[in-house]
Design an enzyme around this catalytic site. Structure first.
Site: not given
Lengths: 362, 104
Positions: B8-9
């Protein structure tokens, strides 16, 4: 490091709201221009209750009121997990109420998040009431205590900081420091590429729009566009030899986003190589922002990128500033990041410096 | 090794998916089986099933933001790293995880 992660979680959830709200507000004004309204009528869209344009504008306005609550809610979520969301959202509303905006929302979210963690750990109640802790005590106590702290103690100083900063911007706008003002706004947007500092600068520009000061908005928009355009073009011009498939795909996404005044497409590049990217984007954005102010570009819209250029005062000044800023970012990044071959996909050599410094804890 | 993980960014549009690719490629080259769930702005994709989690030897969380539904991994050996580590050195990461697991 944790601090950054919490803040980024909030921003990550906030982005879609800003985009939806900002684009609705911009759309209302663009449609106004298309329908042949005068600038005075366009400014008055917000008070023309019940009209078609009012509705679209209102959607945007309502979305914008959610920006700080969602930021706070999800910062608190990142800190305290599920119990953080409810109180965090409320604290965001309180931050709006005491006119502390983003800054207040940030502070309140961290306070309430850690306060909830504290309550989770240390609150001792009889076993029969254990079930009431998450559903009653935690949301009620944390919301009440931190909100009152915002009202009674923290609200005023934070609002003062925000007001002082806004006042400083207004003074610069009216005085001889026009280039400096635009460059400051641009530098802030170019520095963290859609991050909290840029969002703070944007919030100030939006606040100034409400005061009828339209210049900073143009600086904001131009400097939010040049980073993605400059970096993406540098990567695409660099070609297949120098950049991996993933990097060029990222650039292809970032470029149209850039034209839409969405800077975040550059973040993957900035995360991989912050110094070279940020130096390039900050200088490009600052020059572009400064030039719009010197050339008297004004924009009544908080969002919309290339699509709102026709409704600006001095649109050609804007385009010139956009071109110059993007070129500076492009050239700087091209030189700073010069390489003959793509770094990934070509060799198996990995840079494990960061990994080595990490102590993996299971 | 049987690896599961989440990426997840911040913007949730690019790094999340690049990191997944890197982990999957590296794991396959090193002869491990792997399944990665992405938590991007579009939502959760390739969600890990309870069976995936139960069969896993280790959980790798590569994220710059808080990720959802971590309670699934209670009792699992779990390691959290910034997404940049996966971008720069996916193979070395997996090897280091393997070494740590072998230590016990």
């Amino acid at each position: 490091m944790k601090f950054r992660k919490h803040m980024m979680t909030g921003i990550s959830y906030m982005i879609p709201i800003i985009v939806a709200g900002g684009l609705c507000m911009a759309l209302a004004r663009i449609l106004g221009v298309v329908m042949g309204l005068t600038p005075e009528q366009i400014v008055a869209i917000g008070s023309d209750e019940g009209s078609f344009l009012w509705m679209i504008n209102r959607i945007g306005g309502l979305a914008m009121t959610l920006v700080v609550p969602v930021l706070s809610g999800f910062i608190a979520y990142s800190i305290a997990d599920r119990p953080g969301i409810g109180p965090g959202l409320v604290l965001g509303l309180v931050a709006n109420e005491v006119k502390t905006g983003f800054l207040g929302g940030l502070v309140a979210a961290f306070l309430v998040g850690y306060f909830i963690l504290f309550l989770k750990k240390h609150m001792k109640v009889p076993k029969s009431m254990q079930g009431l802790v998450p559903i009653l005590f935690i949301p009620f106590i944390s919301t009440l205590v931190v909100s009152m702290a915002m009202f009674l103690i923290l609200g005023k100083p934070i609002a003062w900081v925000m007001e002082t900063f806004t006042g400083m911007l207004v003074n610069m706008q009216n005085g001889g420091a026009k280039f400096g003002l635009g460059a400051l706004i641009g530098g802030m947007l170019g520095f963290d590429l859609g991050g909290p500092m840029g969002k703070t600068a944007s919030a100030f520009c939006n606040a100034l729009l409400a005061e009828g000061i339209y210049g900073p908005s143009a600086a904001k928009i131009v400097s939010g566009m040049t980073p993605a355009i400059g970096i993406a073009v540098a990567v695409l011009v660099g070609g297949k030899k120098r950049w991996s498939i993933a990097e060029r795909e990222t650039a292809k996404t970032a470029l149209p986003l850039g034209f839409c005044f969405i800077t975040e497409g550059v973040i993957p590049f900035a995360a991989a190589d912050p110094i070279r990217v940020i130096v390039s984007t900050m200088i490009g954005s600052a020059v572009a922002g400064g030039l719009t102010q010197v050339w008297g570009v004004e924009c009544m819209v908080p969002h919309g990128g290339i699509f709102v250029v026709p409704i600006m005062t001095n649109p050609f000044g804007f385009l010139a500033a956009l071109t110059i800023g993007s070129l500076i970012t492009f050239v700087l990044f091209f030189i700073l990041k010069f390489r003959k071959k793509a770094e990934s996909g070509v060799s198996d050599v990995e840079d494990s410096t960061e990994l080595d410094s990490l102590d993996l804890n299971f | 090794m049987n690896i599961v993980g989440i990426t997840a960014c911040i913007a949730g549009i690019a790094h999340t998916y690049i990191a997944k690719e890197k982990l999957v490629t590296a794991a396959k080259e090193l002869g491990h089986s792997i399944k990665i769930e992405t938590q991007g702005t579009i939502g959760v994709e390739d969600q890990l099933t309870p069976a995936d989690v139960a069969a896993a030897d280790v959980v790798i969380i590569a994220a710059d933001i808080g990720v959802m539904n971590l309670e699934r991994f209670v009792g699992k050996r779990k390691v959290e790293v910034p997404i940049s580590v996966v971008m720069k050195s996916p193979k070395a990461l997996i090897q280091k995880v393997e070494a740590k697991l072998a230590e016990g």
